[in-house]
Scaffold this motif. Structure first.
Motif, PDB file in Angstrom:
ATOM      1  N   ILE A  47      -5.746   0.917  -0.045  1.00 30.34           N
ATOM      2  CA  ILE A  47      -4.324   1.233  -0.103  1.00 30.34           C
ATOM      3  C   ILE A  47      -3.557   0.245   0.761  1.00 30.34           C
ATOM      4  O   ILE A  47      -3.720   0.215   1.990  1.00 30.34           O
ATOM      5  N   ASN A  48      -2.725  -0.549   0.131  1.00 32.17           N
ATOM      6  CA  ASN A  48      -1.908  -1.526   0.843  1.00 32.17           C
ATOM      7  C   ASN A  48      -0.539  -0.959   1.212  1.00 32.17           C
ATOM      8  O   ASN A  48       0.056  -1.339   2.220  1.00 32.17           O
ATOM      9  N   GLU A  49      -0.044  -0.032   0.390  1.00 32.87           N
ATOM     10  CA  GLU A  49       1.249   0.611   0.654  1.00 32.87           C
ATOM     11  C   GLU A  49       1.270   1.937  -0.077  1.00 32.87           C
ATOM     12  O   GLU A  49       0.880   2.025  -1.242  1.00 32.87           O
ATOM     13  N   PHE A  70     -14.229   5.073  -1.482  1.00 31.50           N
ATOM     14  CA  PHE A  70     -15.318   4.668  -2.359  1.00 31.50           C
ATOM     15  C   PHE A  70     -15.604   5.795  -3.345  1.00 31.50           C
ATOM     16  O   PHE A  70     -15.755   6.953  -2.940  1.00 31.50           O
ATOM     17  N   PHE A  71     -15.703   5.447  -4.628  1.00 32.16           N
ATOM     18  CA  PHE A  71     -15.960   6.425  -5.680  1.00 32.16           C
ATOM     19  C   PHE A  71     -17.326   6.187  -6.319  1.00 32.16           C
ATOM     20  O   PHE A  71     -17.649   5.052  -6.671  1.00 32.16           O
ATOM     21  N   THR A  72     -18.115   7.249  -6.478  1.00 29.12           N
ATOM     22  CA  THR A  72     -19.261   7.164  -7.373  1.00 29.12           C
ATOM     23  C   THR A  72     -18.742   7.407  -8.793  1.00 29.12           C
ATOM     24  O   THR A  72     -17.568   7.680  -9.000  1.00 29.12           O
ATOM     25  N   LYS A  73     -19.624   7.295  -9.777  1.00 30.43           N
ATOM     26  CA  LYS A  73     -19.204   7.499 -11.155  1.00 30.43           C
ATOM     27  C   LYS A  73     -18.807   8.955 -11.373  1.00 30.43           C
ATOM     28  O   LYS A  73     -19.437   9.866 -10.864  1.00 30.43           O
ATOM     29  N   GLY A  74     -17.743   9.159 -12.155  1.00 31.93           N
ATOM     30  CA  GLY A  74     -17.325  10.521 -12.435  1.00 31.93           C
ATOM     31  C   GLY A  74     -15.843  10.621 -12.685  1.00 31.93           C
ATOM     32  O   GLY A  74     -15.122   9.621 -12.738  1.00 31.93           O
ATOM     33  N   SER A  75     -15.371  11.852 -12.821  1.00 33.42           N
ATOM     34  CA  SER A  75     -13.976  12.130 -13.163  1.00 33.42           C
ATOM     35  C   SER A  75     -13.260  12.778 -11.987  1.00 33.42           C
ATOM     36  O   SER A  75     -13.810  13.668 -11.329  1.00 33.42           O
ATOM     37  N   TYR A  76     -12.045  12.334 -11.733  1.00 34.58           N
ATOM     38  CA  TYR A  76     -11.271  12.831 -10.597  1.00 34.58           C
ATOM     39  C   TYR A  76      -9.804  12.988 -10.980  1.00 34.58           C
ATOM     40  O   TYR A  76      -9.280  12.218 -11.780  1.00 34.58           O
ATOM     41  N   LEU A  77      -9.148  13.988 -10.372  1.00 30.51           N
ATOM     42  CA  LEU A  77      -7.699  14.124 -10.497  1.00 30.51           C
ATOM     43  C   LEU A  77      -7.058  13.349  -9.361  1.00 30.51           C
ATOM     44  O   LEU A  77      -7.388  13.543  -8.193  1.00 30.51           O
ATOM     45  N   ILE A  78      -6.109  12.466  -9.700  1.00 32.73           N
ATOM     46  CA  ILE A  78      -5.544  11.543  -8.713  1.00 32.73           C
ATOM     47  C   ILE A  78      -4.019  11.564  -8.790  1.00 32.73           C
ATOM     48  O   ILE A  78      -3.429  11.629  -9.872  1.00 32.73           O
ATOM     49  N   LYS A  79      -3.386  11.476  -7.626  1.00 34.48           N
ATOM     50  CA  LYS A  79      -1.939  11.347  -7.559  1.00 34.48           C
ATOM     51  C   LYS A  79      -1.581  10.212  -6.608  1.00 34.48           C
ATOM     52  O   LYS A  79      -2.121  10.141  -5.498  1.00 34.48           O
ATOM     53  N   ASP A  80      -0.705   9.310  -7.048  1.00 31.63           N
ATOM     54  CA  ASP A  80      -0.216   8.226  -6.202  1.00 31.63           C
ATOM     55  C   ASP A  80       1.110   8.635  -5.585  1.00 31.63           C
ATOM     56  O   ASP A  80       2.046   9.026  -6.293  1.00 31.63           O
ATOM     57  N   CYS A  81       1.205   8.572  -4.258  1.00 33.48           N
ATOM     58  CA  CYS A  81       2.414   8.984  -3.542  1.00 33.48           C
ATOM     59  C   CYS A  81       3.158   7.747  -3.045  1.00 33.48           C
ATOM     60  O   CYS A  81       2.602   6.945  -2.286  1.00 33.48           O
ATOM     61  N   ILE A  82       4.398   7.615  -3.461  1.00 32.34           N
ATOM     62  CA  ILE A  82       5.203   6.445  -3.119  1.00 32.34           C
ATOM     63  C   ILE A  82       5.686   6.546  -1.677  1.00 32.34           C
ATOM     64  O   ILE A  82       6.136   7.599  -1.226  1.00 32.34           O
ATOM     65  N   ARG A  83       5.583   5.449  -0.947  1.00 29.72           N
ATOM     66  CA  ARG A  83       6.161   5.339   0.398  1.00 29.72           C
ATOM     67  C   ARG A  83       7.048   4.098   0.416  1.00 29.72           C
ATOM     68  O   ARG A  83       6.660   3.043  -0.076  1.00 29.72           O
ATOM     69  N   ASN A  84       8.253   4.237   0.979  1.00 27.01           N
ATOM     70  CA  ASN A  84       9.221   3.128   1.007  1.00 27.01           C
ATOM     71  C   ASN A  84       9.492   2.607  -0.404  1.00 27.01           C
ATOM     72  O   ASN A  84       9.620   1.397  -0.637  1.00 27.01           O
ATOM     73  N   ASN A  85       9.552   3.557  -1.366  1.00 27.04           N
ATOM     74  CA  ASN A  85       9.866   3.241  -2.769  1.00 27.04           C
ATOM     75  C   ASN A  85       8.828   2.338  -3.436  1.00 27.04           C
ATOM     76  O   ASN A  85       9.140   1.638  -4.408  1.00 27.04           O
ATOM     77  N   TYR A  86       7.586   2.375  -2.930  1.00 25.67           N
ATOM     78  CA  TYR A  86       6.594   1.444  -3.476  1.00 25.67           C
ATOM     79  C   TYR A  86       5.182   1.943  -3.187  1.00 25.67           C
ATOM     80  O   TYR A  86       4.912   2.482  -2.115  1.00 25.67           O
ATOM     81  N   TYR A  87       4.294   1.811  -4.176  1.00 23.23           N
ATOM     82  CA  TYR A  87       2.879   2.086  -3.996  1.00 23.23           C
ATOM     83  C   TYR A  87       2.098   0.856  -4.445  1.00 23.23           C
ATOM     84  O   TYR A  87       2.375   0.278  -5.505  1.00 23.23           O
TER      85      TYR A  87
END
Length: 287
Positions: A47-49, A70-87
């Motif tokens: 995560i850079n921002e 780090f992810f092993t193989k599989g399925s995940y629910l993911i949400k990206d949260c914006i900080r300073n109007n940018y992810y």
């Protein structure tokens, strides 16, 4: 559902694909709800921002700026949260085959037995790791040789291995090792030996061709033929650059029977013919 790495291009146009690694510079400026991602290869995310939230059946993970997941193989629910109007994050998906080579190369650092039920591992980055991740960024703007990408990944591998808080990464590696369907000593032997074909590898393992091919793909993430061809092309590329042998001699030495097939596949893989590469790189052919 988004399947990675095959659908990296759906989430961002800044993608680098190679035989071993798939990289994506993932950028967003809008918050979304959770979306489902399935990793068909192993992966790490830096995560850079911004911030990323991962929901699994066992627990939720939150990864912040300058952290690595780090992810092993599989399925995940993911949400990206914006900080300073940018992810912004860097996603690297990689096959078992490149890890096996690196684990073999540095096997003295990974000798103890280990087992775990975890599927996600997190560690804090540091100044060195940040600089290595940042060094990937120009690769998204300029055409970059596959060998350079591999070397940069090896640099990242070593930096993670030698970082002070490396336990999560070592745990991640050992989790992958426990999933291998072939004995580790055999896998290391494959790295050392030059096989002409998959049948030789199966006989070396004392397995039928069918059972060996199935177990190999489960362990390496690619077919035995694809893995063997990768090794042959790497050796051919080395000989093209550093020997004074002609194309036919190199083709036969690395284990390919047809020079025409070798030339065609080499051009498809490296975007240049063997002769063009040889003339451009080999001191014997420079005038």
């Amino acid at each position: 559902m988004i399947y990675l790495p095959n659908e990296l291009g759906k989430i961002n146009k800044k993608v680098i694909n190679s035989n071993y690694l798939n990289l994506c510079l993932y950028e967003k400026s809008k918050n979304d709800d959770f979306y489902e991602v399935c990793f068909d290869d192993y992966a790490l995310v830096f995560i850079n921002e911004g911030q990323k939230i991962i929901h699994t059946k066992q627990q939720d993970f939150t990864i912040n700026k300058n952290e690595i997941l780090f992810f092993t193989k599989g399925s995940y629910l993911i949400k990206d949260c914006i900080r300073n109007n940018y992810y912004n994050s860097i996603i690297i998906c990689f096959k078992e085959s490149i890890l096996i080579e690196l684990i073999y190369k540095y096997k003295s650092l990974l000798t103890s037995n280990f087992a775990t039920d975890e599927h996600i591992f997190k560690l804090n980055s540091n100044e060195l790791l940040n600089s290595i991740f940042t060094s990937f960024l120009p690769c998204f703007s300029y055409k970059t040789n596959e060998e350079i990408i591999k070397l940069k990944f090896e640099e990242l591998f070593l930096a993670l291995l030698y970082s002070k808080n490396n336990q999560s990464f070592i745990t991640f590696l050992k989790t992958i090792i426990t999933n291998f369907k072939l004995p580790l000593f055999q896998i290391f032997s494959y790295c050392e030996k030059d096989f002409q074909n998959v049948l030789e590898m199966a006989k070396f393992s004392n397995m039928s061709l069918t059972n060996f091919s199935k177990s190999f793909k489960q362990s390496f993430g690619i077919s035995a033929k694809e893995w063997l061809d990768n090794k042959k092309f790497e050796k051919a590329k080395f000989l093209l650059e550093f020997s004074n042998k002609n194309i036919t001699e190199i083709c036969l030495e690395v284990g390919f029977n047809s020079p025409a097939w070798f030339i065609s596949r080499y051009k498809k893989r490296y975007k240049t013919t063997p002769k063009q590469f040889q003339k451009a790189k080999n001191l014997y052919f420079l005038h």
